[in-house]
Design a protein around this motif. Sequence first.
Motif, mmCIF file in Angstrom:
data_model
loop_
_atom_site.group_PDB
_atom_site.id
_atom_site.type_symbol
_atom_site.label_atom_id
_atom_site.label_comp_id
_atom_site.label_asym_id
_atom_site.label_seq_id
_atom_site.Cartn_x
_atom_site.Cartn_y
_atom_site.Cartn_z
ATOM 1 N N PRO A 1 9.857 5.038 -10.335
ATOM 2 C CA PRO A 1 10.859 4.917 -11.406
ATOM 3 C C PRO A 1 10.499 3.812 -12.390
ATOM 4 O O PRO A 1 9.936 2.785 -12.015
ATOM 5 C CB PRO A 1 12.151 4.586 -10.646
ATOM 6 C CG PRO A 1 11.684 3.963 -9.374
ATOM 7 C CD PRO A 1 10.409 4.648 -9.023
ATOM 8 N N ARG A 2 10.842 4.034 -13.657
ATOM 9 C CA ARG A 2 10.519 3.079 -14.726
ATOM 10 C C ARG A 2 11.804 2.696 -15.454
ATOM 11 O O ARG A 2 12.683 3.527 -15.678
ATOM 12 C CB ARG A 2 9.509 3.676 -15.705
ATOM 13 C CG ARG A 2 8.330 4.378 -15.055
ATOM 14 C CD ARG A 2 7.277 4.766 -16.069
ATOM 15 N NE ARG A 2 6.478 3.613 -16.456
ATOM 16 C CZ ARG A 2 5.379 3.224 -15.807
ATOM 17 N NH1 ARG A 2 4.974 3.886 -14.739
ATOM 18 N NH2 ARG A 2 4.706 2.176 -16.218
ATOM 19 N N PHE A 3 11.890 1.425 -15.848
ATOM 20 C CA PHE A 3 13.075 0.914 -16.535
ATOM 21 C C PHE A 3 12.634 0.128 -17.760
ATOM 22 O O PHE A 3 11.586 -0.513 -17.763
ATOM 23 C CB PHE A 3 13.894 0.024 -15.594
ATOM 24 C CG PHE A 3 14.388 0.752 -14.368
ATOM 25 C CD1 PHE A 3 15.604 1.408 -14.367
ATOM 26 C CD2 PHE A 3 13.615 0.799 -13.210
ATOM 27 C CE1 PHE A 3 16.057 2.096 -13.258
ATOM 28 C CE2 PHE A 3 14.048 1.480 -12.080
ATOM 29 C CZ PHE A 3 15.273 2.128 -12.107
ATOM 30 N N ASN A 4 13.462 0.171 -18.811
ATOM 31 C CA ASN A 4 13.096 -0.521 -20.044
ATOM 32 C C ASN A 4 13.672 -1.920 -20.123
ATOM 33 O O ASN A 4 13.458 -2.619 -21.104
ATOM 34 C CB ASN A 4 13.526 0.293 -21.270
ATOM 35 C CG ASN A 4 15.041 0.364 -21.415
ATOM 36 O OD1 ASN A 4 15.773 0.119 -20.465
ATOM 37 N ND2 ASN A 4 15.511 0.693 -22.611
ATOM 38 N N GLN A 5 14.409 -2.347 -19.098
ATOM 39 C CA GLN A 5 14.928 -3.708 -19.051
ATOM 40 C C GLN A 5 14.815 -4.251 -17.636
ATOM 41 O O GLN A 5 14.977 -3.509 -16.657
ATOM 42 C CB GLN A 5 16.383 -3.756 -19.509
ATOM 43 C CG GLN A 5 16.582 -3.439 -20.992
ATOM 44 C CD GLN A 5 18.013 -3.677 -21.434
ATOM 45 O OE1 GLN A 5 18.644 -4.649 -21.021
ATOM 46 N NE2 GLN A 5 18.531 -2.790 -22.254
ATOM 47 N N ALA A 6 14.567 -5.552 -17.546
ATOM 48 C CA ALA A 6 14.406 -6.177 -16.240
ATOM 49 C C ALA A 6 15.684 -6.094 -15.415
ATOM 50 O O ALA A 6 15.636 -5.929 -14.188
ATOM 51 C CB ALA A 6 13.998 -7.638 -16.414
ATOM 52 N N ALA B 1 0.807 -1.225 0.000
ATOM 53 C CA ALA B 1 0.000 0.000 0.000
ATOM 54 C C ALA B 1 0.835 1.268 0.000
ATOM 55 O O ALA B 1 0.364 2.324 -0.446
ATOM 56 C CB ALA B 1 -0.931 -0.002 1.213
ATOM 57 N N ASN B 2 2.104 1.178 0.472
ATOM 58 C CA ASN B 2 2.851 2.415 0.706
ATOM 59 C C ASN B 2 4.251 2.477 0.096
ATOM 60 O O ASN B 2 4.764 3.576 -0.135
ATOM 61 C CB ASN B 2 2.978 2.655 2.220
ATOM 62 C CG ASN B 2 1.627 2.775 2.898
ATOM 63 O OD1 ASN B 2 0.915 3.756 2.721
ATOM 64 N ND2 ASN B 2 1.267 1.767 3.690
ATOM 65 N N ALA B 3 4.906 1.358 -0.117
ATOM 66 C CA ALA B 3 6.290 1.375 -0.592
ATOM 67 C C ALA B 3 6.372 1.921 -2.018
ATOM 68 O O ALA B 3 5.452 1.715 -2.823
ATOM 69 C CB ALA B 3 6.883 -0.035 -0.529
ATOM 70 N N PRO B 4 7.448 2.628 -2.370
ATOM 71 C CA PRO B 4 7.634 3.070 -3.762
ATOM 72 C C PRO B 4 7.641 1.874 -4.713
ATOM 73 O O PRO B 4 8.190 0.820 -4.390
ATOM 74 C CB PRO B 4 9.005 3.762 -3.731
ATOM 75 C CG PRO B 4 9.237 4.097 -2.295
ATOM 76 C CD PRO B 4 8.559 3.035 -1.494
ATOM 77 N N LEU B 5 7.015 2.027 -5.860
ATOM 78 C CA LEU B 5 6.897 0.938 -6.824
ATOM 79 C C LEU B 5 7.881 1.126 -7.976
ATOM 80 O O LEU B 5 7.994 2.219 -8.537
ATOM 81 C CB LEU B 5 5.470 0.872 -7.378
ATOM 82 C CG LEU B 5 4.348 0.676 -6.351
ATOM 83 C CD1 LEU B 5 2.986 0.678 -7.041
ATOM 84 C CD2 LEU B 5 4.554 -0.600 -5.542
ATOM 85 N N ILE B 6 8.582 0.061 -8.326
ATOM 86 C CA ILE B 6 9.495 0.045 -9.474
ATOM 87 C C ILE B 6 8.762 -0.597 -10.645
ATOM 88 O O ILE B 6 8.166 -1.669 -10.501
ATOM 89 C CB ILE B 6 10.776 -0.745 -9.152
ATOM 90 C CG1 ILE B 6 11.540 -0.083 -8.001
ATOM 91 C CG2 ILE B 6 11.657 -0.876 -10.385
ATOM 92 C CD1 ILE B 6 12.711 -0.906 -7.506
ATOM 93 N N HIS B 7 8.811 0.035 -11.815
ATOM 94 C CA HIS B 7 8.080 -0.452 -12.989
ATOM 95 C C HIS B 7 9.057 -0.900 -14.082
ATOM 96 O O HIS B 7 10.128 -0.331 -14.243
ATOM 97 C CB HIS B 7 7.189 0.649 -13.554
ATOM 98 C CG HIS B 7 6.193 1.186 -12.570
ATOM 99 N ND1 HIS B 7 4.929 0.667 -12.427
ATOM 100 C CD2 HIS B 7 6.287 2.207 -11.672
ATOM 101 C CE1 HIS B 7 4.272 1.336 -11.492
ATOM 102 N NE2 HIS B 7 5.075 2.279 -11.012
ATOM 103 N N VAL B 8 8.641 -1.925 -14.836
ATOM 104 C CA VAL B 8 9.374 -2.369 -16.022
ATOM 105 C C VAL B 8 8.456 -2.197 -17.223
ATOM 106 O O VAL B 8 7.376 -2.791 -17.271
ATOM 107 C CB VAL B 8 9.815 -3.842 -15.905
ATOM 108 C CG1 VAL B 8 10.602 -4.256 -17.143
ATOM 109 C CG2 VAL B 8 10.639 -4.062 -14.650
ATOM 110 N N ASP B 9 8.870 -1.380 -18.182
ATOM 111 C CA ASP B 9 8.084 -1.166 -19.403
ATOM 112 C C ASP B 9 8.509 -2.188 -20.448
ATOM 113 O O ASP B 9 9.672 -2.220 -20.859
ATOM 114 C CB ASP B 9 8.299 0.245 -19.948
ATOM 115 C CG ASP B 9 7.715 1.309 -19.023
ATOM 116 O OD1 ASP B 9 6.655 1.035 -18.424
ATOM 117 O OD2 ASP B 9 8.324 2.381 -18.901
#
Length: 307
Positions: free
Chosen positions: A225-230, A186-194
Amino acid sequence: MRKRVPLNAIRAFEAVARHASVAKAAEELCVTPTAVSHQIKLLEDFLQTELFLRRNSRIYLTSESSATLSKISQALDLIDDSVRTLGGTQENLHARLTVGASTSFASFWLMPRLRKFIESVPEIDLCLHTFISRKEAETQDSDLRICNWQSHLDWKIEPLMEEENLPVCTPELARHYGNDPAKLLANAPLIHVDRSHLGYEGNYPDWSRYLEEYGIQRPDVMNGPRFNQAGTAIEAARAGVGLLLGRSLLVEQFIDNGELVMAAECYPERSPYYLLSSWKTTQNDAMRQFRDWIVEAVSSSRMVHAL
C-alpha cells in the motif's frame, strides 16, 4: 484621499489564497462558499484583473496576485492587531506569533508538546498554519517555519534537529515473524510513502534504499500500500497493515506507548530540520521565546537529535 477598497473582498481573497480553497476560506470567515466566490468576483471587477486560475476544479494564484499575497496578509494582521489594542486592556496587548509546520509534524510532534509552550508564555497567542507541500509552505505568511528542507527564500535559516528513519510495525506483526528483524525485512508487507508530489524529497530513504543498505534482496520491494502523507501511513502501520519506514519525530510517541515497535536498525543517515524566521516580522521577542522553547523540547526528545 485613500481609494475606497472593498475590504471584505480583500479578506475573502487572502483567505482563499492562503487555503487554496473556497470552501476552507468560507469556513474560516463563517460565510457560505457562494458568498466568498461573490467577493472574489467583486474584487476582480474592482481591480479589472484575474486573481485566480481555475483548472480541473482547483484554483491557483496568478503570478501577479501571488506576488502581493504576503503584503496583503501582513496588512490584514496589522489592522487586526491595531483594532485589538483599541480597548487598551492587557488581554488585547498579546503578541501574536504565526508558525508554519507540516501537517504531520504539527499533529504528531508539535501538538503533544504545545500545551507547555502556551502555559509558559500566556502573553503570546500562537497561530499555527499547516502545510502539506513545499509550494504551500513557501507561499504562506508566517513569522516562523519549521521545514525539512533549506528554502531559497530570503529568510534566516537555522539548523534545528535531525530525525532517524527506522522500520516500525505493531508488536503483533513483529511476533508473527518471530521478532526477527531479518525475517521482517525480507517478508513483511511494506508500507510506502510517496513524497515526490510534495515538491521535496530531502534525504528520506525509501524501502529500496534502506534494504540495499543492509544487503536484503526483495523482488517485491515496490509492492504494498502507498500513501501520499506520512500521517495516513502511520495510521496504517498502527492498524497492522505492514512494516513502515517511519520518521522518529512522528512515531516516537507510538513506540513509547507500545503501539509500535522498532523492527530493525535505523537507516545510517539522519534527516535534518531547519527553523526559518522572517527578517521582516515585528514579533522578534515572541520568535525568540518560541525558538528557545522548541530547542529545549528537541533536546528532551528521546529519538530526535538537537543541532
